[in-house]
Design a protein around this motif. Structure first.
Motif, mmCIF file in Angstrom:
data_model
loop_
_atom_site.group_PDB
_atom_site.id
_atom_site.type_symbol
_atom_site.label_atom_id
_atom_site.label_comp_id
_atom_site.label_asym_id
_atom_site.label_seq_id
_atom_site.Cartn_x
_atom_site.Cartn_y
_atom_site.Cartn_z
ATOM 1 N N PHE A 49 0.719 -1.232 -0.141
ATOM 2 C CA PHE A 49 0.010 0.011 -0.032
ATOM 3 C C PHE A 49 0.944 1.428 -0.064
ATOM 4 O O PHE A 49 2.082 1.179 0.445
ATOM 5 C CB PHE A 49 -0.917 0.175 1.227
ATOM 6 C CG PHE A 49 -1.769 -1.262 1.368
ATOM 7 C CD1 PHE A 49 -3.335 -1.091 0.853
ATOM 8 C CD2 PHE A 49 -1.516 -2.312 1.879
ATOM 9 C CE1 PHE A 49 -3.812 -1.987 0.811
ATOM 10 C CE2 PHE A 49 -2.570 -3.267 2.217
ATOM 11 C CZ PHE A 49 -3.672 -3.223 1.572
ATOM 12 N N HIS A 50 0.211 2.355 -0.561
ATOM 13 C CA HIS A 50 0.925 3.608 -0.513
ATOM 14 C C HIS A 50 0.404 4.326 0.763
ATOM 15 O O HIS A 50 -0.849 4.295 1.197
ATOM 16 C CB HIS A 50 0.462 4.573 -1.541
ATOM 17 C CG HIS A 50 0.945 4.222 -2.888
ATOM 18 N ND1 HIS A 50 2.161 4.568 -3.141
ATOM 19 C CD2 HIS A 50 0.246 3.907 -3.878
ATOM 20 C CE1 HIS A 50 2.372 4.354 -4.536
ATOM 21 N NE2 HIS A 50 1.470 3.770 -4.710
ATOM 22 N N VAL A 51 1.217 4.536 1.886
ATOM 23 C CA VAL A 51 1.039 5.255 3.061
ATOM 24 C C VAL A 51 2.125 6.458 3.400
ATOM 25 O O VAL A 51 3.226 6.013 3.464
ATOM 26 C CB VAL A 51 1.158 4.359 4.263
ATOM 27 C CG1 VAL A 51 0.810 5.030 5.662
ATOM 28 C CG2 VAL A 51 0.140 3.179 4.153
ATOM 29 N N ASP A 52 1.778 7.674 3.608
ATOM 30 C CA ASP A 52 2.502 8.716 3.705
ATOM 31 C C ASP A 52 3.846 8.956 2.900
ATOM 32 O O ASP A 52 5.115 9.015 3.342
ATOM 33 C CB ASP A 52 2.991 8.612 5.307
ATOM 34 C CG ASP A 52 1.680 9.107 6.043
ATOM 35 O OD1 ASP A 52 0.833 9.448 5.776
ATOM 36 O OD2 ASP A 52 1.762 8.551 7.129
ATOM 37 N N GLY A 53 3.778 8.423 1.764
ATOM 38 C CA GLY A 53 4.775 8.679 0.745
ATOM 39 C C GLY A 53 5.753 7.401 0.624
ATOM 40 O O GLY A 53 6.728 7.723 0.085
ATOM 41 N N GLN A 54 5.469 6.341 1.405
ATOM 42 C CA GLN A 54 6.031 5.254 1.602
ATOM 43 C C GLN A 54 5.302 3.995 1.298
ATOM 44 O O GLN A 54 4.162 4.264 0.921
ATOM 45 C CB GLN A 54 6.737 5.270 3.103
ATOM 46 C CG GLN A 54 7.886 6.184 3.347
ATOM 47 C CD GLN A 54 8.763 5.887 4.405
ATOM 48 O OE1 GLN A 54 8.182 5.824 5.462
ATOM 49 N NE2 GLN A 54 10.004 6.061 4.413
ATOM 50 N N VAL A 55 6.221 3.047 1.473
ATOM 51 C CA VAL A 55 5.044 1.609 0.996
ATOM 52 C C VAL A 55 4.957 0.774 2.313
ATOM 53 O O VAL A 55 5.843 0.829 2.921
ATOM 54 C CB VAL A 55 6.068 0.806 0.187
ATOM 55 C CG1 VAL A 55 5.431 -0.502 -0.053
ATOM 56 C CG2 VAL A 55 6.200 1.469 -1.290
ATOM 57 N N ALA A 56 3.770 0.509 2.597
ATOM 58 C CA ALA A 56 3.543 -0.061 3.710
ATOM 59 C C ALA A 56 3.195 -1.690 3.186
ATOM 60 O O ALA A 56 2.384 -1.724 2.402
ATOM 61 C CB ALA A 56 2.227 0.371 4.424
ATOM 62 N N LEU A 57 3.978 -2.665 3.614
ATOM 63 C CA LEU A 57 3.673 -4.176 3.673
ATOM 64 C C LEU A 57 2.735 -4.723 4.526
ATOM 65 O O LEU A 57 3.402 -4.685 5.782
ATOM 66 C CB LEU A 57 4.940 -4.675 3.392
ATOM 67 C CG LEU A 57 5.824 -4.177 2.047
ATOM 68 C CD1 LEU A 57 7.087 -4.990 1.977
ATOM 69 C CD2 LEU A 57 5.202 -4.465 0.577
#
Length: 155
Positions: A49-57
């Motif tokens: 996922f996209h979360v706060d400009g980073q990737v959340a796995l």
């Protein structure tokens, strides 16, 4: 190749011999369960996922689904999965082989509570025909830094 990155990751931990490679695809929960010989719920799928400009796995049980309300409460944003073409460049593993090991910088790993029902789970290892059996404590150790979240619902 992403599976080589994952194998090197496990080689450094003395666990490379536990990486399973299959002749058939294990790119979906059902295919992975058939290849491993376990129930689909024990497949630890990694969702990106996209979360706060980073990737959340988010690593979740094979039978779990993202609960949008729980996701928004945890991450303060709507659940927005990476597009297929974004996955490999951003995560370091292609669709069907996404795993929480040897990922690119900027990826944050979260283990979902849906996994806590099991003693051993089977995440992919960087290819669409691989897996590794890990206890929850091994999974946690191999995904550091990571944290536990409750963002899924079970059937």
């Amino acid at each position: 190749m992403a599976i080589e990155k994952a194998k090197e990751f496990f080689r450094e931990r003395g666990m490379e011999d536990r990486v399973l490679e299959f002749d058939a695809s294990s790119a979906t929960v059902e295919l992975a369960a058939a290849a491993v010989g376990c129930e689909p719920a024990r497949i630890a799928k990694t969702l990106s996922f996209h979360v706060d400009g980073q990737v959340a796995l988010v690593v979740a049980a094979g039978d779990a689904r993202i609960d949008n309300q729980k996701f928004k409460a945890e991450f303060q944003t709507k659940a927005k999965m990476l597009k297929t073409e974004e996955v490999e460049p951003l995560v370091g593993h292609g669709v069907g082989g996404v795993c929480p090991f040897a990922v690119n910088e900027g990826c944050n790993v979260y283990l979902d509570d849906s996994l806590r029902r099991f003693d051993v789970v089977y995440p992919a290892c960087g290819s669409a025909s691989s897996a590794i059996g890990l206890t929850l404590s091994e999974l946690e150790a191999c995904t550091q830094p990571s944290s536990w979240v409750d963002v899924c619902k079970l059937p």
